[in-house]
Each structure stands twice: as C-alpha cells, then as structure tokens.
Design a protein around this motif. Structure first.
Motif, PDB file in Angstrom:
ATOM      1  N   ASN A  82       0.383  -1.344   6.058  1.00 12.90           N
ATOM      2  CA  ASN A  82       0.844  -0.919   7.379  1.00 12.90           C
ATOM      3  C   ASN A  82       1.821   0.243   7.290  1.00 12.90           C
ATOM      4  O   ASN A  82       2.546   0.542   8.232  1.00 12.90           O
ATOM      5  CB  ASN A  82       1.448  -2.089   8.165  1.00 12.90           C
ATOM      6  CG  ASN A  82       2.577  -2.787   7.417  1.00 12.90           C
ATOM      7  OD1 ASN A  82       3.030  -2.325   6.373  1.00 12.90           O
ATOM      8  ND2 ASN A  82       3.044  -3.916   7.965  1.00 12.90           N
ATOM      9  N   VAL A  83       1.839   0.905   6.118  1.00 15.61           N
ATOM     10  CA  VAL A  83       2.606   2.141   5.929  1.00 15.61           C
ATOM     11  C   VAL A  83       1.709   3.177   5.263  1.00 15.61           C
ATOM     12  O   VAL A  83       0.701   2.836   4.639  1.00 15.61           O
ATOM     13  CB  VAL A  83       3.868   1.916   5.066  1.00 15.61           C
ATOM     14  CG1 VAL A  83       4.802   0.932   5.732  1.00 15.61           C
ATOM     15  CG2 VAL A  83       3.502   1.464   3.664  1.00 15.61           C
ATOM     16  N   ALA A  84       2.097   4.449   5.408  1.00 14.62           N
ATOM     17  CA  ALA A  84       1.383   5.550   4.763  1.00 14.62           C
ATOM     18  C   ALA A  84       2.373   6.388   3.969  1.00 14.62           C
ATOM     19  O   ALA A  84       3.585   6.352   4.226  1.00 14.62           O
ATOM     20  CB  ALA A  84       0.663   6.413   5.802  1.00 14.62           C
ATOM     21  N   VAL A  85       1.861   7.145   2.992  1.00 17.60           N
ATOM     22  CA  VAL A  85       2.687   8.002   2.142  1.00 17.60           C
ATOM     23  C   VAL A  85       2.489   9.453   2.551  1.00 17.60           C
ATOM     24  O   VAL A  85       1.351   9.933   2.644  1.00 17.60           O
ATOM     25  CB  VAL A  85       2.310   7.845   0.656  1.00 17.60           C
ATOM     26  CG1 VAL A  85       3.270   8.642  -0.222  1.00 17.60           C
ATOM     27  CG2 VAL A  85       2.300   6.383   0.248  1.00 17.60           C
ATOM     28  N   ALA A  86       3.579  10.160   2.793  1.00 13.37           N
ATOM     29  CA  ALA A  86       3.499  11.591   3.097  1.00 13.37           C
ATOM     30  C   ALA A  86       3.204  12.368   1.813  1.00 13.37           C
ATOM     31  O   ALA A  86       3.915  12.215   0.825  1.00 13.37           O
ATOM     32  CB  ALA A  86       4.800  12.071   3.724  1.00 13.37           C
ATOM     33  N   LEU A  87       2.157  13.176   1.843  1.00 11.40           N
ATOM     34  CA  LEU A  87       1.794  13.972   0.669  1.00 11.40           C
ATOM     35  C   LEU A  87       2.524  15.314   0.646  1.00 11.40           C
ATOM     36  O   LEU A  87       2.647  15.938  -0.412  1.00 11.40           O
ATOM     37  CB  LEU A  87       0.284  14.193   0.637  1.00 11.40           C
ATOM     38  CG  LEU A  87      -0.568  12.915   0.545  1.00 11.40           C
ATOM     39  CD1 LEU A  87      -2.046  13.263   0.567  1.00 11.40           C
ATOM     40  CD2 LEU A  87      -0.222  12.122  -0.709  1.00 11.40           C
ATOM     41  N   ILE A  88       2.971  15.753   1.814  1.00 17.00           N
ATOM     42  CA  ILE A  88       3.783  16.966   1.938  1.00 17.00           C
ATOM     43  C   ILE A  88       4.902  16.664   2.925  1.00 17.00           C
ATOM     44  O   ILE A  88       4.899  15.626   3.580  1.00 17.00           O
ATOM     45  CB  ILE A  88       2.960  18.173   2.438  1.00 17.00           C
ATOM     46  CG1 ILE A  88       2.383  17.876   3.821  1.00 17.00           C
ATOM     47  CG2 ILE A  88       1.847  18.529   1.453  1.00 17.00           C
ATOM     48  CD1 ILE A  88       1.709  19.074   4.473  1.00 17.00           C
ATOM     49  N   SER A 116      10.392   7.588 -12.010  1.00 16.68           N
ATOM     50  CA  SER A 116       9.240   7.516 -11.103  1.00 16.68           C
ATOM     51  C   SER A 116       9.586   8.084  -9.733  1.00 16.68           C
ATOM     52  O   SER A 116      10.743   8.074  -9.301  1.00 16.68           O
ATOM     53  CB  SER A 116       8.777   6.069 -10.957  1.00 16.68           C
ATOM     54  OG  SER A 116       8.373   5.545 -12.204  1.00 16.68           O
ATOM     55  N   ASP A 117       8.550   8.557  -9.036  1.00 16.55           N
ATOM     56  CA  ASP A 117       8.722   9.050  -7.679  1.00 16.55           C
ATOM     57  C   ASP A 117       7.673   8.417  -6.776  1.00 16.55           C
ATOM     58  O   ASP A 117       6.893   7.567  -7.214  1.00 16.55           O
ATOM     59  CB  ASP A 117       8.642  10.585  -7.629  1.00 16.55           C
ATOM     60  CG  ASP A 117       7.245  11.125  -7.923  1.00 16.55           C
ATOM     61  OD1 ASP A 117       6.369  10.340  -8.347  1.00 16.55           O
ATOM     62  OD2 ASP A 117       7.021  12.332  -7.739  1.00 16.55           O
ATOM     63  N   GLY A 118       7.646   8.831  -5.523  1.00 14.13           N
ATOM     64  CA  GLY A 118       6.727   8.250  -4.561  1.00 14.13           C
ATOM     65  C   GLY A 118       5.274   8.564  -4.811  1.00 14.13           C
ATOM     66  O   GLY A 118       4.389   7.971  -4.175  1.00 14.13           O
ATOM     67  N   PHE A 119       4.987   9.487  -5.730  1.00 14.13           N
ATOM     68  CA  PHE A 119       3.604   9.816  -6.078  1.00 14.13           C
ATOM     69  C   PHE A 119       3.130   9.071  -7.324  1.00 14.13           C
ATOM     70  O   PHE A 119       1.929   9.016  -7.591  1.00 14.13           O
ATOM     71  CB  PHE A 119       3.447  11.323  -6.311  1.00 14.13           C
ATOM     72  CG  PHE A 119       3.431  12.152  -5.059  1.00 14.13           C
ATOM     73  CD1 PHE A 119       3.233  11.571  -3.821  1.00 14.13           C
ATOM     74  CD2 PHE A 119       3.621  13.527  -5.123  1.00 14.13           C
ATOM     75  CE1 PHE A 119       3.221  12.337  -2.662  1.00 14.13           C
ATOM     76  CE2 PHE A 119       3.603  14.308  -3.973  1.00 14.13           C
ATOM     77  CZ  PHE A 119       3.412  13.708  -2.737  1.00 14.13           C
ATOM     78  N   SER A 120       4.070   8.526  -8.114  1.00 16.06           N
ATOM     79  CA  SER A 120       3.700   7.898  -9.393  1.00 16.06           C
ATOM     80  C   SER A 120       2.633   6.831  -9.217  1.00 16.06           C
ATOM     81  O   SER A 120       1.678   6.741  -9.999  1.00 16.06           O
ATOM     82  CB  SER A 120       4.937   7.291 -10.062  1.00 16.06           C
ATOM     83  OG  SER A 120       5.849   8.285 -10.468  1.00 16.06           O
ATOM     84  N   HIS A 139       7.709  10.043   0.626  1.00 16.10           N
ATOM     85  CA  HIS A 139       8.291   8.948   1.386  1.00 16.10           C
ATOM     86  C   HIS A 139       7.236   8.317   2.294  1.00 16.10           C
ATOM     87  O   HIS A 139       6.153   8.854   2.503  1.00 16.10           O
ATOM     88  CB  HIS A 139       9.494   9.440   2.191  1.00 16.10           C
ATOM     89  CG  HIS A 139      10.689   9.705   1.341  1.00 16.10           C
ATOM     90  ND1 HIS A 139      11.752   8.839   1.250  1.00 16.10           N
ATOM     91  CD2 HIS A 139      10.983  10.741   0.505  1.00 16.10           C
ATOM     92  CE1 HIS A 139      12.654   9.318   0.415  1.00 16.10           C
ATOM     93  NE2 HIS A 139      12.216  10.480  -0.052  1.00 16.10           N
ATOM     94  N   LYS A 140       7.568   7.133   2.824  1.00 17.09           N
ATOM     95  CA  LYS A 140       6.623   6.355   3.622  1.00 17.09           C
ATOM     96  C   LYS A 140       7.037   6.325   5.088  1.00 17.09           C
ATOM     97  O   LYS A 140       8.233   6.340   5.398  1.00 17.09           O
ATOM     98  CB  LYS A 140       6.534   4.906   3.104  1.00 17.09           C
ATOM     99  CG  LYS A 140       5.844   4.766   1.757  1.00 17.09           C
ATOM    100  CD  LYS A 140       6.744   5.143   0.624  1.00 17.09           C
ATOM    101  CE  LYS A 140       6.009   5.109  -0.721  1.00 17.09           C
ATOM    102  NZ  LYS A 140       6.817   5.719  -1.783  1.00 17.09           N
TER     103      LYS A 140
END
Length: 538
Positions: free
Chosen positions: A13-19, A307-311, A44-45
């Motif tokens: 129920n969340v998404a990750v911003a790619l940019i 680690s980061d939000g893309f890892s 971030h989400k």
C-alpha cells in the motif's frame, strides 16, 4: 515516458519514488494515478491509500510499519508518521518448495582456483599472519612492515608520494602520479596481516568465540598457511585455538606455525625465527597454481551496507538471483545479519528444509533480539542515519529489502557465529548487521568471495576474501568509481531486468574468483577485520 515510481509487490500500500517528485505532481503507479500531497525525494515512499492511526503498512508484500497518525494518499512516509512493526515467526507453516532458475548455461562453467587438500577451492592464495591476543599486535605490525616492504606487495600510495614532494619542495623530482614499478618477489601468493583487540580481558566466552573465528580463517579455502603469535598467559590459549581448528577440520593439512613469546626469549630472537620459518612456508605456498574447478566450490558471502531506498529493488534482488543460480549449481551462498532479517522471519522459516533447521533459526533470532533489548536497544533501532535519510525509515522496511540478497532458494542450514559452512545451498549465519563484523564472520565461515551491495558507498574489504561492490544506483557508481565494481542502476531505469543483472553479477564473481579481475576493495588494500564481541568486558 520516464517512470517516476514503482510498487514493489501487488499487496503493497506504498510506492517508491524513483526520482524526486513534488507536491501536486500526478504520478503513475501501474494502473493507478496518485496526486502527491507532499514533496517526495527519490528512494522515499509515499502512501497509495488514506491511512488512519494504527493502520498497517506493507512493502515487499510484508508488514514493515504502522501509521502513528493519519497519512493521506500521496503523502511521504517519515519517521514522524510511521513506526516499526513486523510479523513474528513461531513455527514452520509451509512445505519447502522452490522453482529453481535455469542453469543450463552455467552448469559446465568453471573458475580457476587454488585446490586445497581437503577438497575446498580458494579464489586467492594467502599466507595469513595473526595474533591470538592483542598483546601481540605490535609484533604483527612489525612483521607486516618487514614482509610488505621486502616482498614489494604494496607500492607507495599517491598520498605518501604527495607528502614526500611537499617535504622535498615543489621543485623536487618526485612524481605524484607515477612511481617506478617494483615487481613482487612471489607472483602466486599474497601475505596478509590481521590484528584485533581480543584474546584476553573479557569473559572466557569471548576468547572461545574468537578462537572459532580465527580457526575459520585458517580453514578458509583462500588461505594456504598461517603464522600465529601467542603471548602465553592470555585467555585464548594455544590449546583452545588448536581445538577450535580441529573441530572445524580434524585433519587439516595446511602449515600452521604457532609461536609463544613467553617461551622464546627476546623479541629479536623470536622475530628472527618467525621470519625464517614463515618465509619458507610462503615460498612453498607460492608453488600452488590455479586449476579449473566447478562453480559448486564457491562459497559466496552476501552482504549489504550503506543501504538506500533503491537497494531492495535493484542491487539486492539482483544479487539474490545470482545467489539462486549458485545454489542451483550446488554452491554455498551465505546470508547473515540477523537484525536485518526482522519482519521476514516467517518467510525464511518456511524456506528451511526441515523443522529442526527452522527451530534453530527462530531460537538464534529470539536470543539475539532478547540480548539487544536487555542492553537497552532492539532490532527496531537498526536503521542508521544514512539509511533513514535515503528512505529506509523502519527496520522491517530495511530488512525486507536486505533479505532479497538471499534470493528464493531453500535454506539448507542455519549456523551460529563461529560455525563453518559445510552444506551446499543457502546457509543462514548469525551475525550482527554491522558491515565489517558481518563480512568478517562470513569469511570465517568459509566464504571465498563476498558480494557487497551498497546505495551510499562504503570502502569495506577483507584480508582473505575479495569483496565485490555493487551499487544500487548509478549516481553512486559515478561519484565513487574507485570502490564500485558493478552498477545495478540500470534496473532502476528499466534498462535491465533483475535476472539480467543477476547473471552479470555471477559472471563478474567468476572473473574475480579466477584471478582475472581484482576487486576495487583489493586494489585499495582494504583489509578490514572486526570480531563480534558478544559478552561483557570484565
């Protein structure tokens, strides 16, 4: 059209911003359009639904947090509106099954490694010096200076040459960027040195644990032989070390030279003896040559740090696919960092091949978390400031992404710290989440290569095993090219699939294991070694 966000799992129920995306932007997430109500930085989400206080938050298809206050659809998740929440594992609830990847293109592949008498095959050929107690660190450092200078293993660093030029003046003939090459005396052996702060002064269990770790280093397939220094009166006695080594390998055939200072007279006399006898061992070890070996002989450490939000959506799942390929080939991937498995324990329990293995994992995990809580901490306090800044705001969120390194293969064995890997297939090893402590432990468990994913960048290496760095994003690869071996940023841009990236990682592992490519960590002589001190100091 540039992809701006991704939902990792259908149940999320969340998404990750790619940019970076901004307030009032409308973002396409699969078939859904979400209008952002807050600025959201890349990695971030943001919420895909309206949440009320207490609502559960799901990512990677698992519980990763709970809303601390109402969160609007399109609002960014932060440490101020979300707190850690995870499911707990109690017992195995599913029969282990696995849809293994196609390994037809890999099953006849080999790497060129160093074959040991016990059947293990190393990716490097190392003669290792280390102390049983910190009192001998000074002597190890003296030996390091002697051997590295005389055998020309490392040429002067650019910084040392810069300082030399500053000392002699700007008009001197000292060149900063170049230096006459000095050829090494031996071309088929490396000499490495370990120091540590253990062996005495703590509880006896710490010394016993250190003995198991050091014996694992001696038994590691990358080690041809070792020189061990003892003072004589310390907690970690020579017999304790020998027994630990015998426990791992009762019939070890490598040369292990052990010296006790309190039995050898002056430092000069001891050092002369050590240098003469170690040089003879190094000379003989140099005669060992690389020969072809099946990929099943590779023991692969799986590590992440910075680690980061893309890892969890690029580097880690790509490494997980490489791990699955190796497991299907009967190699031995090793997944560690138990604090970073928090929240996905049930999935791991169900992947264990037996009830006994599952119970072992639950027992070790519970004991570790209980000890952390007793010390005033807990697994929920695992994310670092860097993790949080780059989108990993709860431990369960960090853990769900970190566990992707282990792929989907069955878990064949669960090991405690200081145990040695003996079974093919995925092994779980109980270690801290700290990068260097975890890497140190996996090499002590037999890892002959380590792949280390990172989103923020870390120079970590190891004295015995090559450490390959995979960046989760291309910005890091461009910013720190001296530490990054592989860039998985193409996955984020949609240019490569997870499977394609995983195959690229495995191909690079084979090249490093064969000595065809040197990892960036080895190029930087990044030889980090930190034992896990599990007890209190007395």
């Amino acid at each position: 059209m540039e992809k701006k966000a991704i939902k990792v799992h259908p149940q999320d129920n969340v998404a990750v911003a790619l940019i970076d995306v901004w307030k009032d932007n409308v973002v396409q997430v699969e078939a859904d359009e979400v209008k952002l109500v807050t600025d959201t930085k890349a990695k971030h989400k943001f919420s895909m639904v309206d949440l009320v206080e207490g609502d559960k938050i799901f990512m990677y298809g698992v519980l990763v947090g709970k809303a601390m206050k109402p969160i609007k659809r399109g609002e960014v998740l932060t440490v101020n509106n979300v707190k850690h929440e995870s499911n707990q594992a109690y017992k195995k609830t599913e029969v282990t099954s696995w849809d293994a990847p196609d390994i037809s293109k890999w099953k006849n592949r080999t790497f060129n490694g160093y074959h040991r008498p016990d059947g293990q095959v190393g990716t490097k050929n190392v003669w290792l010096f280390f102390p049983l107690v910190f009192c001998e660190n000074k002597n190890i450092e003296k030996l390091k200076d002697v051997f590295e200078n005389e055998l020309s293993f490392h040429k002067s660093s650019r910084q040392r040459l810069l300082l030399r030029k500053l000392i002699h003046g700007e008009d001197s003939d000292v060149m900063i960027d170049t230096e006459p090459e000095e050829s090494a005396i031996f071309d088929n052996i490396e000499v490495k040195f370990i120091t540590h702060q253990g062996g005495c002064g703590g509880i006896r269990q710490d010394s016993a644990s250190l003995a198991r770790l050091l014996s694992g280093y001696v038994n590691n397939p990358n080690v041809a032989g070792a020189t061990v220094l003892s003072l004589g009166c310390q907690n970690l006695q020579i017999d304790i070390f020998k027994n630990a080594l015998k426990r791992i390998n009762p019939d070890i055939q490598k040369p292990v030279l052990i010296y006790e200072q309190q039995q050898m007279g002056t430092v000069e006399e001891m050092m002369d003896t050590i240098i003469k006898e170690s040089f003879d061992g190094i000379k003989k070890a140099n005669e060992i040559k690389r020969k072809p070996a099946p990929l099943s002989k590779i023991k692969l450490g799986l590590e992440c740090g910075g680690s980061d939000g893309f890892s969890g959506i690029s580097a880690n799942p790509a490494l997980g696919y490489a791990s699955d390929l190796l497991a299907a080939l009967k190699g031995s991937p090793i997944l560690s960092e138990f604090p970073e498995l928090c929240g996905i324990e049930q999935e791991l329990v169900n992947r264990c091949v037996s009830d006994e293995t599952a119970e072992r994992f639950i027992e070790l995990t519970r004991a570790y978390e209980k000890a952390a809580i007793a010390s005033g901490s807990g697994f929920d306090m695992n994310p670092s400031p860097g993790n949080i800044k780059d989108g990993l705001i709860t431990d369960a969120m960090k853990s769900a992404g970190a566990a992707k390194k282990g792929g989907t293969s069955p878990i064949e064995d669960v090991l405690d710290y200081g145990d040695y890997v003996t079974k093919p297939g995925l092994n779980l090893l109980n270690t801290p989440g700290n990068d260097v402590e975890s890497t140190t432990a996996m090499v002590g468990a037999g890892a002959s290569v380590v792949v280390f994913t990172t989103g923020l960048g870390t120079p970590t290496g190891n004295p015995v095993a090559p450490v390959i760095k995979v960046s989760s994003n291309s910005t890091l690869a461009r910013t720190m090219p001296d530490i990054i071996d592989i860039d998985s940023g193409g996955v984020i841009r949609g240019e490569k699939t997870i499977e394609e990236m995983g195959e690229e990682i495995l191909e690079f592992i084979i090249q490093v294991a064969s000595g065809e490519v040197e990892s960036k960590a080895d190029q930087l002589n990044q030889d980090d070694f930190i034992p896990w001190k599990r007890g209190v100091s007395l």
